[in-house]
Design a protein around this motif. Structure first.
Motif, mmCIF file in Angstrom:
data_model
loop_
_atom_site.group_PDB
_atom_site.id
_atom_site.type_symbol
_atom_site.label_atom_id
_atom_site.label_comp_id
_atom_site.label_asym_id
_atom_site.label_seq_id
_atom_site.Cartn_x
_atom_site.Cartn_y
_atom_site.Cartn_z
ATOM 1 N N UNK A 106 -4.882 -0.219 -7.235
ATOM 2 C CA UNK A 106 -4.429 -0.753 -6.065
ATOM 3 C C UNK A 106 -5.364 -0.328 -4.866
ATOM 4 N N UNK A 107 -6.488 -1.088 -4.754
ATOM 5 C CA UNK A 107 -7.539 -0.672 -4.140
ATOM 6 C C UNK A 107 -7.241 -0.683 -2.615
ATOM 7 N N UNK A 108 -6.499 -1.682 -1.996
ATOM 8 C CA UNK A 108 -6.230 -1.764 -0.900
ATOM 9 C C UNK A 108 -4.786 -2.230 -0.685
ATOM 10 N N UNK A 109 -3.906 -1.550 -0.056
ATOM 11 C CA UNK A 109 -2.361 -1.642 0.059
ATOM 12 C C UNK A 109 -2.295 -1.937 1.643
ATOM 13 N N UNK A 110 -1.982 -3.201 1.879
ATOM 14 C CA UNK A 110 -1.867 -3.596 3.400
ATOM 15 C C UNK A 110 -0.330 -4.057 3.768
ATOM 16 N N UNK A 346 2.761 0.236 -4.357
ATOM 17 C CA UNK A 346 2.264 1.220 -5.497
ATOM 18 C C UNK A 346 1.822 2.543 -5.044
ATOM 19 N N UNK A 347 1.675 3.525 -5.898
ATOM 20 C CA UNK A 347 1.031 4.493 -5.598
ATOM 21 C C UNK A 347 0.089 4.722 -6.877
ATOM 22 N N UNK A 348 -1.143 5.410 -6.871
ATOM 23 C CA UNK A 348 -1.806 5.566 -7.800
ATOM 24 C C UNK A 348 -2.723 7.159 -8.095
ATOM 25 N N UNK A 349 -2.852 7.610 -9.151
ATOM 26 C CA UNK A 349 -3.501 8.715 -9.226
ATOM 27 C C UNK A 349 -4.325 8.642 -10.499
ATOM 28 N N UNK A 350 -5.441 9.892 -10.520
ATOM 29 C CA UNK A 350 -6.412 9.780 -11.632
ATOM 30 C C UNK A 350 -5.556 11.181 -12.452
ATOM 31 N N UNK A 351 -5.261 10.825 -13.707
ATOM 32 C CA UNK A 351 -4.630 11.885 -14.556
ATOM 33 C C UNK A 351 -5.875 12.616 -15.213
ATOM 34 N N UNK A 352 -6.020 13.970 -15.204
ATOM 35 C CA UNK A 352 -7.023 14.637 -15.655
ATOM 36 C C UNK A 352 -6.667 15.677 -16.606
ATOM 37 N N UNK A 353 -7.611 15.996 -17.196
ATOM 38 C CA UNK A 353 -7.430 17.103 -18.447
ATOM 39 C C UNK A 353 -7.517 18.463 -17.509
ATOM 40 N N UNK A 354 -7.198 19.550 -18.106
ATOM 41 C CA UNK A 354 -7.302 21.092 -17.573
ATOM 42 C C UNK A 354 -8.834 21.230 -17.428
ATOM 43 N N UNK A 355 -9.663 20.460 -17.936
ATOM 44 C CA UNK A 355 -11.138 20.701 -17.634
ATOM 45 C C UNK A 355 -11.702 19.748 -16.798
ATOM 46 N N UNK A 356 -10.791 19.115 -16.004
ATOM 47 C CA UNK A 356 -11.005 18.078 -15.002
ATOM 48 C C UNK A 356 -11.773 16.883 -15.515
ATOM 49 N N UNK A 357 -11.312 16.595 -16.657
ATOM 50 C CA UNK A 357 -12.062 15.180 -17.190
ATOM 51 C C UNK A 357 -10.927 14.297 -17.101
ATOM 52 N N UNK A 360 -6.437 9.267 -17.432
ATOM 53 C CA UNK A 360 -5.909 7.764 -17.360
ATOM 54 C C UNK A 360 -5.653 7.644 -15.699
ATOM 55 N N UNK A 361 -5.560 6.332 -15.589
ATOM 56 C CA UNK A 361 -5.335 5.858 -14.043
ATOM 57 C C UNK A 361 -3.834 5.460 -14.326
ATOM 58 N N UNK A 362 -3.123 6.078 -13.283
ATOM 59 C CA UNK A 362 -1.711 6.005 -13.268
ATOM 60 C C UNK A 362 -1.481 5.168 -12.044
ATOM 61 N N UNK A 363 -0.517 4.226 -12.270
ATOM 62 C CA UNK A 363 -0.256 3.346 -11.352
ATOM 63 C C UNK A 363 1.163 3.229 -11.211
ATOM 64 N N UNK A 364 2.171 3.357 -10.248
ATOM 65 C CA UNK A 364 3.461 3.239 -10.271
ATOM 66 C C UNK A 364 4.043 2.891 -8.975
ATOM 67 N N UNK A 365 5.322 2.547 -9.018
ATOM 68 C CA UNK A 365 6.167 2.214 -7.915
ATOM 69 C C UNK A 365 7.151 3.082 -7.645
ATOM 70 N N UNK A 366 7.538 3.365 -6.660
ATOM 71 C CA UNK A 366 8.353 4.148 -6.114
ATOM 72 C C UNK A 366 7.833 5.603 -5.777
ATOM 73 N N UNK A 367 8.521 6.925 -6.027
ATOM 74 C CA UNK A 367 8.018 8.039 -5.642
ATOM 75 C C UNK A 367 6.996 8.525 -6.524
ATOM 76 N N UNK A 368 5.843 9.094 -6.046
ATOM 77 C CA UNK A 368 4.972 9.660 -6.898
ATOM 78 C C UNK A 368 5.403 11.022 -7.540
ATOM 79 N N UNK A 369 4.921 10.776 -8.801
ATOM 80 C CA UNK A 369 5.497 12.252 -9.665
ATOM 81 C C UNK A 369 4.891 13.463 -9.213
#
Length: 427
Positions: A106-110, A346-357, A360-369
């Motif tokens: 979701x690059x822009x949410x208006x 939507x909300x959106x976050x970049x899921x990363x490993x413990x090493x920072x890699x 996944x791109x996580x996109x969801x509706x509602x409350x961000x985890x």
């Protein structure tokens, strides 16, 4: 005052507005989302660009007397009256400029009334689609170029205003400089350039042209050496400038082979620090093929300003939520067979490993985890209550691009066609 951007739109934006005003639905709270359903074929990631330009255009989006006069035979009097007082008073969240993106990001949410938000569709799409296409191509080029600088030089291969935007987008994605002076004035993009073949042909001899250029610009200049005979030109250049000549430019032939020959010749002449810059219809594949050649920099034109085969990003702008008659917000979405949208704010976050890699791109509706420490939220405030709050420097966007690409899996460095380097997870 800069000219209004309100007419950089489509006719149907205003006819929709007119009908919504007449039906009483124009003032329903609404959420629009600008997003890609997919990446261009074969691309592994994309880069967001144009955010700063879009915020400037939003600031200039007003219906002054001249604009309203143009619209008198487009919409009715009540709509003209409403437009006369238009100012966007809602909120915009989005991916910050220079950020990597993936399908359904979701690059822009208006957020605003339907009337306020719907008229921004074409303006936002035209800026984001163009600039992100250029930045995405530029990012691939700078990725494979590594520490070797890339110079944007495509102004003569596109519309004059698109050339300025392209220079800006390329700089965000890691290009070192541009040939475009308007980009320098308007955005502070560094510029560079020396001479073309016409300068050599103007003079009676190539040596005369080299002497004139070196006298004017100093021995650190770059000489274009392929007008006649490359080896002879290199020899003359070093004879005139000495071994401290800044660089030579190659613009034709088998660039890898010629670069090796020129490097050997320069070293034999004692010009060990004279660099070799190559141009001539380069794209990311050509740059990758030159990785083992003794090349010190790349000048890129046509392929960059046309998105290296993908001149648009394919973004869409869709209504994903609206106010119901009782005042509650409900999710809405287009459900056609091959153009699916997902309803809801939507909300959106970049899921990363413990090493920072990135994983996944996580996109969801509602409350961000809850953040587990590795996830990185992606939506930032751009406009709040109609006021721009997300303006930032190109250097900030440029550094964000560097960090965002660096956290992607290493397979992203491969130029072979493939699926997105990380999946998009809908939750």
């Amino acid at each position: 005052m800069r000219p209004s951007s309100a007419l950089l739109t489509d006719h149907y934006e205003l006819t929709m507005l007119q009908a919504a005003l007449a039906s009483g639905t124009a003032h329903r709270r609404s959420v629009f989302e600008l997003f890609p359903r997919r990446l261009p074929a074969g691309r592994r990631y994309g880069i967001v660009a144009g955010v700063g330009r879009a915020l400037d255009a939003l600031t200039d989006f007003r219906f002054d007397a001249e604009v309203l006069e143009t619209l008198r035979d487009v919409v009715d009097a009540p709509t003209l009256d409403w437009l006369a007082g238009y100012r966007f008073t809602g909120d915009i969240w989005g991916y910050a400029e220079g950020e990597a993106y993936f399908p359904y990001s979701p690059l822009a949410v208006v957020e605003g009334t339907f009337a306020e938000a719907v008229v921004l569709e074409t303006l936002l799409l035209s800026i984001y689609n163009h600039d992100s296409a250029i930045a995405s191509a530029a990012s691939r080029m700078t990725l494979v170029a590594g520490d070797r600088p890339c110079i944007e030089m495509g102004s003569r291969r596109t519309h004059e205003q698109a050339a300025v935007a392209a220079a800006r987008a390329a700089y965000i994605a890691g290009f070192a400089s541009s040939s475009n002076l308007m980009a320098r004035q308007r955005y502070g993009v560094p510029t560079a350039g020396t001479s073309a073949h016409s300068f050599t042909l103007l003079h009676d001899t190539e040596a005369d042209a080299f002497r004139a250029q070196i006298t004017s610009q100093g021995v650190g200049t770059t000489l274009l050496v392929d007008t006649y005979d490359v080896a002879a030109a290199v020899r003359q250049g070093i004879e005139i400038a000495g071994p401290e000549l800044g660089a030579v430019r190659l613009d034709s032939g088998d660039l890898g082979v010629v670069a090796r020959e020129v490097r050997d010749q320069l070293d034999a002449l004692g010009a060990h620090r004279t660099k070799i810059v190559v141009t001539s219809d380069l794209d990311e594949y050509a740059i990758a093929a030159l990785a083992v050649a003794p090349v010190d920099g790349y000048g890129v034109g046509t392929q960059l300003v046309t998105g290296s085969g993908h001149p648009t990003s394919g973004f869409v702008y869709k209504l994903v939520a609206r106010e119901d008659d009782d005042g509650t917000m409900i999710s809405v979405a287009k459900r056609s067979k091959d153009k699916i949208s997902i309803g809801g704010r939507k909300f959106a976050l970049r899921r990363r490993s413990a090493a920072g890699v990135a994983q996944a791109e996580v996109v969801g509706v509602g409350t961000m985890p809850r953040d587990d420490g590795d996830d990185r939220p992606l939506l930032v405030p751009l406009v709040r209550g109609g006021e721009v709050v997300g303006a930032e420097s190109l250097e900030t966007a440029r550094e964000r691009h560097r960090r965002s690409v660096a956290e992607l899996p290493r397979v992203v460095q491969a130029m072979s066609a493939g699926d997105p380097v990380i999946p998009t997870l809908h939750i």
